[in-house]
Design an enzyme around this catalytic site. Structure first.
Site, PDB file in Angstrom:
ATOM      1  N   ARG A   1       1.737  12.200  -9.756  1.00 19.70           N
ATOM      2  CA  ARG A   1       2.298  10.537  -9.505  1.00 19.70           C
ATOM      3  C   ARG A   1       3.686  10.663  -9.734  1.00 19.70           C
ATOM      4  O   ARG A   1       4.233   9.318  -9.890  1.00 19.70           O
ATOM      5  CB  ARG A   1       1.355   9.371 -10.567  1.00 19.70           C
ATOM      6  CG  ARG A   1      -0.148   9.642  -9.769  1.00 19.70           C
ATOM      7  CD  ARG A   1      -0.886   8.319 -10.595  1.00 19.70           C
ATOM      8  NE  ARG A   1      -2.488   7.992 -10.113  1.00 19.70           N
ATOM      9  CZ  ARG A   1      -2.868   7.716  -9.209  1.00 19.70           C
ATOM     10  NH1 ARG A   1      -2.533   7.505  -8.175  1.00 19.70           N
ATOM     11  NH2 ARG A   1      -3.995   7.421  -9.305  1.00 19.70           N
TER      12      ARG A   1
ATOM     13  N   GLU B 298       0.751  -1.481  -0.514  1.00 17.16           N
ATOM     14  CA  GLU B 298      -0.225   0.035  -0.333  1.00 17.16           C
ATOM     15  C   GLU B 298       0.776   1.103   0.147  1.00 17.16           C
ATOM     16  O   GLU B 298       1.963   0.983   0.830  1.00 17.16           O
ATOM     17  CB  GLU B 298      -1.652  -0.098   1.171  1.00 17.16           C
ATOM     18  CG  GLU B 298      -1.304   1.305   1.679  1.00 17.16           C
ATOM     19  CD  GLU B 298      -2.908   1.157   0.657  1.00 17.16           C
ATOM     20  OE1 GLU B 298      -2.328   1.316  -1.002  1.00 17.16           O
ATOM     21  OE2 GLU B 298      -4.105   1.632   0.690  1.00 17.16           O
ATOM     22  N   ASP B 299       0.284   1.967  -0.836  1.00 15.62           N
ATOM     23  CA  ASP B 299       1.258   3.805  -0.954  1.00 15.62           C
ATOM     24  C   ASP B 299       1.254   4.214   0.827  1.00 15.62           C
ATOM     25  O   ASP B 299       2.313   4.585   1.251  1.00 15.62           O
ATOM     26  CB  ASP B 299       1.158   4.508  -1.782  1.00 15.62           C
ATOM     27  CG  ASP B 299      -0.475   4.458  -1.360  1.00 15.62           C
ATOM     28  OD1 ASP B 299      -1.577   3.885  -0.501  1.00 15.62           O
ATOM     29  OD2 ASP B 299      -1.232   5.921  -2.326  1.00 15.62           O
TER      30      ASP B 299
ATOM     31  N   PHE C 198      -1.147  16.152   3.295  1.00 13.66           N
ATOM     32  CA  PHE C 198      -1.823  15.608   2.684  1.00 13.66           C
ATOM     33  C   PHE C 198      -0.607  15.952   1.387  1.00 13.66           C
ATOM     34  O   PHE C 198       0.373  16.238   1.210  1.00 13.66           O
ATOM     35  CB  PHE C 198      -2.791  16.032   1.919  1.00 13.66           C
ATOM     36  CG  PHE C 198      -3.367  15.272   0.369  1.00 13.66           C
ATOM     37  CD1 PHE C 198      -4.488  13.935   0.729  1.00 13.66           C
ATOM     38  CD2 PHE C 198      -3.175  15.542  -0.738  1.00 13.66           C
ATOM     39  CE1 PHE C 198      -4.895  13.395  -0.385  1.00 13.66           C
ATOM     40  CE2 PHE C 198      -3.793  14.691  -1.235  1.00 13.66           C
ATOM     41  CZ  PHE C 198      -4.371  13.540  -1.816  1.00 13.66           C
TER      42      PHE C 198
ATOM     43  N   ASP D 295      -4.068   5.752   6.116  1.00 11.96           N
ATOM     44  CA  ASP D 295      -4.365   6.699   6.423  1.00 11.96           C
ATOM     45  C   ASP D 295      -5.322   6.144   7.923  1.00 11.96           C
ATOM     46  O   ASP D 295      -5.238   6.238   8.856  1.00 11.96           O
ATOM     47  CB  ASP D 295      -5.298   7.610   5.768  1.00 11.96           C
ATOM     48  CG  ASP D 295      -5.611   9.170   5.458  1.00 11.96           C
ATOM     49  OD1 ASP D 295      -5.414   9.086   7.077  1.00 11.96           O
ATOM     50  OD2 ASP D 295      -6.005   9.786   5.251  1.00 11.96           O
TER      51      ASP D 295
END
Ligand code: 5GP
Length: 178
Positions: A164, A98-99, A151, A102
């Protein structure tokens, strides 16, 4: 977003160093059995590509598409599978790649879904972790960097499909107009 501004939070060099360390750890942890990296699209695609090359043992790769965020920056709370895995994971060791973790909503949903398919084991590798925002507990086996509640974009992460391709991980904020 008005006048978006980017500030480098984690540089390309730091990311590559950490990915090599995680790859070495995974190589040590999985001495036998088959291993499948399950990348979560789209954000994890660059991390999967680098991590796979940092793991020095045979590894298969598959991808699952999940959407939990809309086009903006806040979670909708909804999780849906937009692209399923191509192959069975029954009896395999899997690492969900997973990036960023959160709230944990996406991963806790995905773990439940994949657990039902009877893999031999499931672990999570997340490049970034924002523990402050957690709503669902998730155990992350391999964490790249723990960050504050800001963010971020770059290294696969987007804002409305932009950014990206940035090599660094950057904080995206709204600049002063004018
Ligand atoms: P969770 O379900 O843990 O709240 O959300 C995980 C997903 O939310 C990530 O895979 C990512 O797509 C998105 N997300 C969470 N925080 C950020 C962030 O700081 N930047 C970007 N670009 N996406 C984020």
């Amino acid at each position: 977003m008005n006048n978006p501004q980017l500030r480098v939070l984690i540089s390309d060099v730091e990311i590559q160093k950490r990915v090599v360390e995680i790859g070495a750890q995974i190589t040590r942890d999985y001495k036998e059995g088959d291993l499948v990296l399950v990348g979560i699209l789209k954000g994890a695609f660059i991390f999967v590509a680098d991590l796979a090359r940092a793991i020095h043992r045979p590894v298969r790769m598959d991808f699952i598409g999940i959407s939990s965020y809309g086009k903006g920056k806040t979670t909708s709370g909804e999780v849906k599978v937009t692209k399923d895995l191509d192959a069975s994971i029954e009896g395999s060791n899997i690492i969900i790649v997973e990036d960023i973790v959160d709230t944990g909503v996406t991963l806790s949903y995905l773990i439940g879904l994949l657990h039902n398919r009877k893999p031999r084991s499931i672990r999570i590798a997340a490049l970034l972790d924002k523990p402050e925002r957690r709503l669902r507990p998730v155990q992350v086996g391999y964490t790249g960097f723990t960050i504050q509640d800001e963010f971020v974009v770059g290294y696969g992460l987007d804002f409305a499909e932009e950014y990206r391709g940035l090599k660094d991980i950057c904080v995206l904020s709204e600049g002063d107009a004018g």
